[in-house]
Design an enzyme around this catalytic site. Structure first.
Site, PDB file in Angstrom:
ATOM      1  N   CYS A   1       0.835  -1.205   0.000  1.00 48.42           N
ATOM      2  CA  CYS A   1       0.000   0.000   0.000  1.00 48.42           C
ATOM      3  C   CYS A   1       0.871   1.256   0.000  1.00 48.42           C
ATOM      4  O   CYS A   1       1.747   1.397   0.853  1.00 48.42           O
ATOM      5  CB  CYS A   1      -0.904   0.003   1.225  1.00 48.42           C
ATOM      6  SG  CYS A   1      -1.823   1.533   1.401  1.00 48.42           S
TER       7      CYS A   1
ATOM      8  N   CYS B   1      -0.719   5.951   7.085  1.00 51.79           N
ATOM      9  CA  CYS B   1      -2.085   5.632   7.493  1.00 51.79           C
ATOM     10  C   CYS B   1      -2.075   4.789   8.767  1.00 51.79           C
ATOM     11  O   CYS B   1      -1.225   3.930   8.939  1.00 51.79           O
ATOM     12  CB  CYS B   1      -2.764   4.867   6.357  1.00 51.79           C
ATOM     13  SG  CYS B   1      -4.407   4.266   6.758  1.00 51.79           S
TER      14      CYS B   1
ATOM     15  N   CYS C   1      -8.104   0.900  -0.775  1.00 55.89           N
ATOM     16  CA  CYS C   1      -7.553   0.357   0.463  1.00 55.89           C
ATOM     17  C   CYS C   1      -7.358  -1.136   0.305  1.00 55.89           C
ATOM     18  O   CYS C   1      -8.285  -1.856  -0.050  1.00 55.89           O
ATOM     19  CB  CYS C   1      -8.487   0.664   1.627  1.00 55.89           C
ATOM     20  SG  CYS C   1      -8.020  -0.178   3.145  1.00 55.89           S
TER      21      CYS C   1
ATOM     22  N   TYR D   1     -22.843 -11.103  25.287  1.00 56.94           N
ATOM     23  CA  TYR D   1     -22.304 -10.113  24.339  1.00 56.94           C
ATOM     24  C   TYR D   1     -22.594 -10.622  22.915  1.00 56.94           C
ATOM     25  O   TYR D   1     -21.704 -10.766  22.094  1.00 56.94           O
ATOM     26  CB  TYR D   1     -20.797  -9.911  24.507  1.00 56.94           C
ATOM     27  CG  TYR D   1     -20.328  -9.615  25.917  1.00 56.94           C
ATOM     28  CD1 TYR D   1     -20.225  -8.302  26.363  1.00 56.94           C
ATOM     29  CD2 TYR D   1     -19.962 -10.645  26.787  1.00 56.94           C
ATOM     30  CE1 TYR D   1     -19.765  -8.017  27.652  1.00 56.94           C
ATOM     31  CE2 TYR D   1     -19.500 -10.365  28.069  1.00 56.94           C
ATOM     32  CZ  TYR D   1     -19.405  -9.056  28.490  1.00 56.94           C
ATOM     33  OH  TYR D   1     -18.939  -8.792  29.756  1.00 56.94           O
TER      34      TYR D   1
ATOM     35  N   ASP E   1     -18.198 -13.215  24.397  1.00 56.28           N
ATOM     36  CA  ASP E   1     -17.445 -12.567  23.309  1.00 56.28           C
ATOM     37  C   ASP E   1     -17.453 -11.062  23.567  1.00 56.28           C
ATOM     38  O   ASP E   1     -18.096 -10.294  22.860  1.00 56.28           O
ATOM     39  CB  ASP E   1     -18.116 -12.908  21.970  1.00 56.28           C
ATOM     40  CG  ASP E   1     -17.357 -12.341  20.773  1.00 56.28           C
ATOM     41  OD1 ASP E   1     -16.278 -11.752  20.961  1.00 56.28           O
ATOM     42  OD2 ASP E   1     -17.861 -12.491  19.642  1.00 56.28           O
TER      43      ASP E   1
ATOM     44  N   CYS F   1     -11.152 -10.429  21.557  1.00 52.38           N
ATOM     45  CA  CYS F   1     -10.417  -9.634  20.571  1.00 52.38           C
ATOM     46  C   CYS F   1      -9.254  -8.911  21.227  1.00 52.38           C
ATOM     47  O   CYS F   1      -8.642  -8.042  20.620  1.00 52.38           O
ATOM     48  CB  CYS F   1     -11.358  -8.650  19.873  1.00 52.38           C
ATOM     49  SG  CYS F   1     -12.220  -7.569  21.017  1.00 52.38           S
TER      50      CYS F   1
HETATM   51  N1  SAH Z   1     -20.657 -12.256  19.412  1.00 50.55           N
HETATM   52  C1  SAH Z   1     -21.013 -11.208  18.495  1.00 50.55           C
HETATM   53  C2  SAH Z   1     -20.676  -9.796  18.981  1.00 50.55           C
HETATM   54  C3  SAH Z   1     -19.330  -9.603  19.609  1.00 50.55           C
HETATM   55  S1  SAH Z   1     -18.808  -7.921  19.798  1.00 50.55           S
HETATM   56  C4  SAH Z   1     -20.414 -11.482  17.131  1.00 50.55           C
HETATM   57  O1  SAH Z   1     -19.504 -12.297  16.998  1.00 50.55           O
HETATM   58  O2  SAH Z   1     -20.880 -10.877  16.165  1.00 50.55           O
HETATM   59  C5  SAH Z   1     -19.239  -7.527  21.403  1.00 50.55           C
HETATM   60  C6  SAH Z   1     -20.680  -7.125  21.589  1.00 50.55           C
HETATM   61  O3  SAH Z   1     -20.864  -6.825  22.967  1.00 50.55           O
HETATM   62  C7  SAH Z   1     -21.133  -5.880  20.823  1.00 50.55           C
HETATM   63  O4  SAH Z   1     -22.295  -6.196  20.112  1.00 50.55           O
HETATM   64  C8  SAH Z   1     -21.424  -4.847  21.918  1.00 50.55           C
HETATM   65  O5  SAH Z   1     -22.508  -4.007  21.599  1.00 50.55           O
HETATM   66  C9  SAH Z   1     -21.765  -5.731  23.085  1.00 50.55           C
HETATM   67  N2  SAH Z   1     -21.562  -5.208  24.445  1.00 50.55           N
HETATM   68  C10 SAH Z   1     -20.626  -4.338  24.878  1.00 50.55           C
HETATM   69  N3  SAH Z   1     -20.698  -4.201  26.213  1.00 50.55           N
HETATM   70  C11 SAH Z   1     -21.703  -4.993  26.638  1.00 50.55           C
HETATM   71  C12 SAH Z   1     -22.261  -5.302  27.922  1.00 50.55           C
HETATM   72  N4  SAH Z   1     -21.784  -4.752  29.026  1.00 50.55           N
HETATM   73  N5  SAH Z   1     -23.270  -6.183  27.976  1.00 50.55           N
HETATM   74  C13 SAH Z   1     -23.763  -6.764  26.860  1.00 50.55           C
HETATM   75  N6  SAH Z   1     -23.280  -6.517  25.634  1.00 50.55           N
HETATM   76  C14 SAH Z   1     -22.267  -5.649  25.517  1.00 50.55           C
END
Ligand code: SAH
Length: 459
Positions: free
Chosen positions: A78, A84, A165, A318, A387, A414
């Site tokens: 790139c 960037c 990109c 989550y 997650d 992550c």
């Molecule tokens: N498992 C899903 C999303 C993961 S990202 C996937 O793989 O697509 C994490 C998610 O947690 C996001 O959608 C965010 O909005 C949510 N989040 C963040 N803080 C939170 C909390 N305290 N309680 C519940 N959800 C939450």
């Protein structure tokens, strides 16, 4: 470090060996045990540097000349890579990027978790690690009277313009350019952050890799969008697969990309995409993994490690738009999801319907508040999937999860630092993991995703 005074000062020129890499991708060397971060350098290189900034326990320096280069060094494809802030690792050969990410996870478990014994498997990477992102968020600004659009430079709000990109899906690139040309021609004023004036702040484009659906979200500092009809007409004419044009109103001074309010200007207001056997509707505020090809790899790791028989109850904490819950649904008796963003939960419920799944229940709220309530209500999952965002799980959530006494807790992360921290908390409560599987969802950036399965020690 034994010395109280840093052994270098700004402006010093010296030659150092780079023997490590920071988690953000900078080369790291030492002078008398004092840490020097050297952007653009790689482990194994010997570089002449000039010290730029000195703090109590570390310094920054920039490379003046390479005396030796790493065999893993490659020419970044790139042209704006150096400026960037989007990618950090294009100068490192892809297999070496994967190993660097593995080492980062090993290091987090040892240093933060005190868990040296956890085995970190080789990172599952992509065969073609380019053009993977399904979402682009491009800031617009005014520079010398002209509209510019691009990505932010590292740790800055200076915009680095680009027309192509390397990590975006082509449809996103093309759509951004079409929007840019249209707003320039129609005279729609860009936002000027410093004086909190002007209109168009960001353009977000999302593409469904399987469906070809495209959503354009125009983030505006104000309710009125001049020449709206002409803009929509241009997009309809030029963007193949256009499914939605949304205006997002965002009038606060803030680093957040999106404001609270969405107005659908044209189309349905969402896009659809599929991950493996499940179809998803995705709204502007909803989280969706940015690398759909690798998301299948990630979710398959989750599914395999969940070792489901078909009669289990699963909790997905989550859960976003219900992706993991619905991906696992055909293998289980009941799934519960919890997510804090209401729009995402609405998507999750519709996604269950879209896939003919009747045994999934989704609730809006903070996972750390809803899970303790579920404990009281007697919800008794066999498997819990978490997650969380980068900051990791709230302690109350881990407490509630442990009270539920699942056979397995599958942690999708992550951020290896908070995963390692939470792994240590889980270990205190009697849940352990032997191994971690990293998956490369973000080639050429320093980010890495991990899956780890925690089980009670004596089961
Ligand atoms: N498992 C899903 C999303 C993961 S990202 C996937 O793989 O697509 C994490 C998610 O947690 C996001 O959608 C965010 O909005 C949510 N989040 C963040 N803080 C939170 C909390 N305290 N309680 C519940 N959800 C939450």
């Amino acid at each position: 470090m034994s010395k109280s005074n840093p052994p270098v000062k700004p402006g010093d020129q010296l030659t150092i060996e780079i023997d490590n890499q920071s988690h953000t991708g900078d080369g790291v060397g030492k002078v008398d045990g004092f840490t020097i971060f050297v952007p653009s350098s790689l482990p194994g290189e010997r570089v002449k540097v000039k010290v730029t900034k000195v703090k109590k326990t570390y310094a920054h320096a920039q490379v003046e000349e390479w005396e030796t280069t790493s065999p893993d060094r490659v020419e970044p494809p790139c042209p704006v890579f150096e400026r960037c802030g989007g990618c950090q690792l294009q100068h490192l050969a892809y297999p070496a990027q994967l190993e660097m990410k593995r080492c980062q996870v090993v290091d987090s478990f040892a240093r933060i978790g005190g868990l040296e014994e956890v085995r970190v498997l080789p990172v599952r990477g992509m065969e073609q690690p380019w053009h993977y992102r399904n979402k682009a968020q491009v800031p617009f600004a005014k520079r010398r009277g002209e509209t510019v659009a691009g990505f932010y430079a590292s740790a800055s709000h200076a915009i680095v313009p680009f027309s192509h990109c390397m990590i975006q899906q082509d449809a996103n690139d093309r759509t951004i350019q079409i929007v840019k040309e249209a707003v320039v021609e129609l005279g729609i004023p860009p936002y000027e952050e410093k004086i909190h004036h002007g209109l168009l702040r960001h353009v977000m484009v999302r593409t469904g890799k399987q469906t070809g659906d495209v959503m354009v979200v125009l983030v505006t500092n104000g309710h009125r969008l001049p020449r709206k009809e002409e803009l929509i007409a241009r997009l309809k004419e030029s963007v193949p697969g256009l499914a939605s044009v949304v205006q997002n109103i965002h009038m606060r001074r803030s680093n957040r990309v999106l404001g609270q309010e969405n107005r659908v200007l044209w189309g349905q207001g969402w896009i659809e995409d599929a991950i493996g056997h499940v179809r998803f509707r995705i709204s502007p505020h909803s989280f969706f993994q940015v690398n759909p090809e690798q998301t299948v790899v990630l979710y398959e790791e989750v599914r395999r490690r969940a070792a489901l028989r078909g009669d289990e109850t699963v909790v997905d904490a989550y859960c976003g738009i219900g992706t993991i819950a619905l991906y696992l649904a055909r293998d289980v008796a009941q799934v519960y999801g919890v997510e804090s963003v209401a729009e995402a939960v609405e998507d999750a419920r519709i996604n269950a319907e879209l896939n003919g799944i009747k045994h999934a229940t989704f609730e809006t709220g903070a996972a750390e508040e809803v899970m303790p309530r579920w404990v009281k209500e007697g919800i008794n999952p066999d498997v819990i999937v978490v997650d969380p965002p980068r900051k990791g799980c709230a302690p109350e959530l881990l407490d509630a999860a442990m009270q539920m006494g699942p056979q397995r807790l599958i942690y999708v992360s992550c951020n290896p630092a908070t995963l390692a921290r939470d792994a240590a908390i889980l270990a205190e409560k009697g849940y352990f993991t032997d191994e971690v599987q990293p998956v490369d969802l973000f080639p050429h950036t320093h980010h890495v995703e991990c899956v780890a399965v925690f089980t009670p020690k004596d089961r």
